[in-house]
Design a protein around this motif. Structure first.
Motif, PDB file in Angstrom:
ATOM      1  N   TRP A 307       0.824  -1.099  -0.236  1.00  0.00           N
ATOM      2  CA  TRP A 307       0.002  -0.092  -0.005  1.00  0.00           C
ATOM      3  C   TRP A 307       0.894   1.260  -0.181  1.00  0.00           C
ATOM      4  CZ3 TRP A 307      -3.820  -1.222   4.679  1.00  0.00           C
ATOM      5  CH2 TRP A 307      -4.449  -2.478   4.443  1.00  0.00           C
ATOM      6  N   LEU A 310       0.909   4.760  -2.327  1.00  0.00           N
ATOM      7  CA  LEU A 310      -0.442   4.880  -3.015  1.00  0.00           C
ATOM      8  C   LEU A 310      -1.304   5.985  -2.509  1.00  0.00           C
ATOM      9  CD1 LEU A 310      -1.129   1.113  -3.821  1.00  0.00           C
ATOM     10  CD2 LEU A 310       0.314   2.662  -5.137  1.00  0.00           C
ATOM     11  N   THR A 314      -6.121   4.823  -6.619  1.00  0.00           N
ATOM     12  CA  THR A 314      -5.133   3.762  -6.762  1.00  0.00           C
ATOM     13  C   THR A 314      -5.116   3.030  -5.454  1.00  0.00           C
ATOM     14  OG1 THR A 314      -4.094   5.281  -8.317  1.00  0.00           O
ATOM     15  CG2 THR A 314      -2.743   3.143  -7.423  1.00  0.00           C
ATOM     16  N   LEU A 315      -5.191   3.749  -4.357  1.00  0.00           N
ATOM     17  CA  LEU A 315      -4.898   3.029  -3.039  1.00  0.00           C
ATOM     18  C   LEU A 315      -6.339   2.261  -2.795  1.00  0.00           C
ATOM     19  CD1 LEU A 315      -3.393   2.364  -0.530  1.00  0.00           C
ATOM     20  CD2 LEU A 315      -4.193   4.506   0.413  1.00  0.00           C
ATOM     21  N   ALA A 318      -6.194  -0.971  -4.680  1.00  0.00           N
ATOM     22  CA  ALA A 318      -5.425  -1.981  -4.174  1.00  0.00           C
ATOM     23  C   ALA A 318      -5.896  -2.480  -2.898  1.00  0.00           C
ATOM     24  CB  ALA A 318      -3.930  -1.197  -3.930  1.00  0.00           C
TER      25      ALA A 318
END
Length: 352
Positions: A307, A310, A314-315, A318
């Motif tokens: 993580w 990010l 995007t985070l 994920a």
């Protein structure tokens, strides 16, 4: 007529008798004023603070100070600090310069005491209890007594005894002369200023007031800001169990008390908190990894490496958690737009 003449005469006699009785009483009270002895010449932070602390006890309140190295003068004092080469509480002698002196504060502290630490060890609770208007036996007084030694007094003891802050011989990158000891030292007369007892004694009083103002300022903060925050932490730990029964995720912004609380409770390593979740000033929520110690940059368990670095969508992609804001590249802290999102990240990180 005779009666009228006798009344003023009688009144005068009673008034004279009252004055005659009052005058010795006033002299007696004056003679009973206590005195604190300390050394003459250049003064230091430790005895300046020791004198201030004693002047805030019931017995030595507003005592006069005699600064001398003449033992016959010191023998006339009610209590002596930082001179005389004797430490004996029963005789009110509190010096630390003598060969073989190894007294420490105890309670896990191992720094050799200066006169400040000696006086604080024996009289500190009384000073604190009087200031915050609690019984000397109140647990809060003991908590503050230990905290102020750690955060204020111990450094004065160490500096006066020449104890380095670090176990290293590396030269410092810069010179610090803003600490309390340095500011007290700067109140001593310069080489080209009058160096007589009158000047030194006057400057010593300034130094004692300076150390006292800082001590009382620290006490005020720890009693009225730090201690209430500690109570909030204890409440938060209990409340957080509804979200995380393991106690490893805590909803609280203040971490400093966490280390003290865990030490007091002798919390096993396996049961210590790993993450704290709290609101930030922008209305988002943060998840922060608890460091291994209050001064450390190393986390007990940093947020997952996958993580780190990010942000935003995007985070969120994920992690599978909506509303993510960021995770720091080192993994010590991250953010989400909601309390629920931050808690979810904490729970996931704990399981990974």
């Amino acid at each position: 007529m005779l009666l009228r003449r006798l009344i003023p005469t009688t009144t005068r006699l009673l008034h004279s008798t009252h004055l005659a009785m009052a005058e010795p009483q006033a002299k007696k009270l004056k003679l009973e004023k206590t005195t604190i002895g300390t050394h003459s010449g250049t003064f230091h932070c430790d005895e300046a603070l020791a004198v201030f602390l004693l002047r805030n006890t019931e017995k030595y309140r507003d005592s006069e100070v005699k600064r001398s190295r003449d033992q016959t003068v010191l023998d006339t004092c009610d209590i002596v600090v930082d001179v005389g080469a004797v430490y004996d509480e029963s005789r009110n002698l509190f010096d630390h310069h003598q060969r073989g002196f190894t007294e420490v504060f105890g309670h896990g502290f191992e720094t050799k005491l200066s006169s400040a630490g000696l006086v604080y060890k024996h009289f500190g609770k009384e000073v604190i209890a009087s200031k915050i208007q609690l019984s000397i036996d109140d647990p809060k007084v003991t908590t503050l007594w230990l905290k102020l030694y750690k955060q204020f007094i111990e450094a004065i003891d160490a500096i006066d005894n020449g104890i380095s802050q670090y176990n290293t011989d590396v030269s410092p990158r810069y010179k610090s002369s803003t600490d309390l000891g340095s500011r007290v030292a700067s109140l001593n007369p310069w080489w080209n200023q009058p160096f007589n007892s009158e000047t030194l004694d006057a400057q010593f009083e300034k130094a004692s007031r300076l150390t006292g103002e800082e001590f009382m300022g620290k006490l005020d903060f720890y009693a009225n800001a730090w201690l209430p925050a500690r109570d909030l932490l204890i409440s938060a730990i209990e409340a957080s169990k509804a979200t995380d029964p393991t106690g490893k995720i805590i909803l609280i912004a203040e971490q400093e008390h966490l280390f003290d609380f865990e030490a007091e409770q002798q919390t096993p390593e396996a049961d210590k908190a790993i993450y704290v979740v709290y609101p930030d000033e922008g209305g988002n929520w943060r998840i922060q990894a608890v460091p291994v110690a209050s001064e450390s940059f190393e986390s007990r368990k940093a947020l997952p490496e996958a993580w780190r670095g990010l942000r935003d969508d995007t985070l969120s992609s994920a992690t599978g958690v909506d509303g993510c804001v960021f995770v720091h590249a080192s993994g010590f802290i991250g953010g989400n737009k909601t309390k629920e999102g931050a808690l979810k990240l904490a729970q996931m990180a704990l399981a990974m």
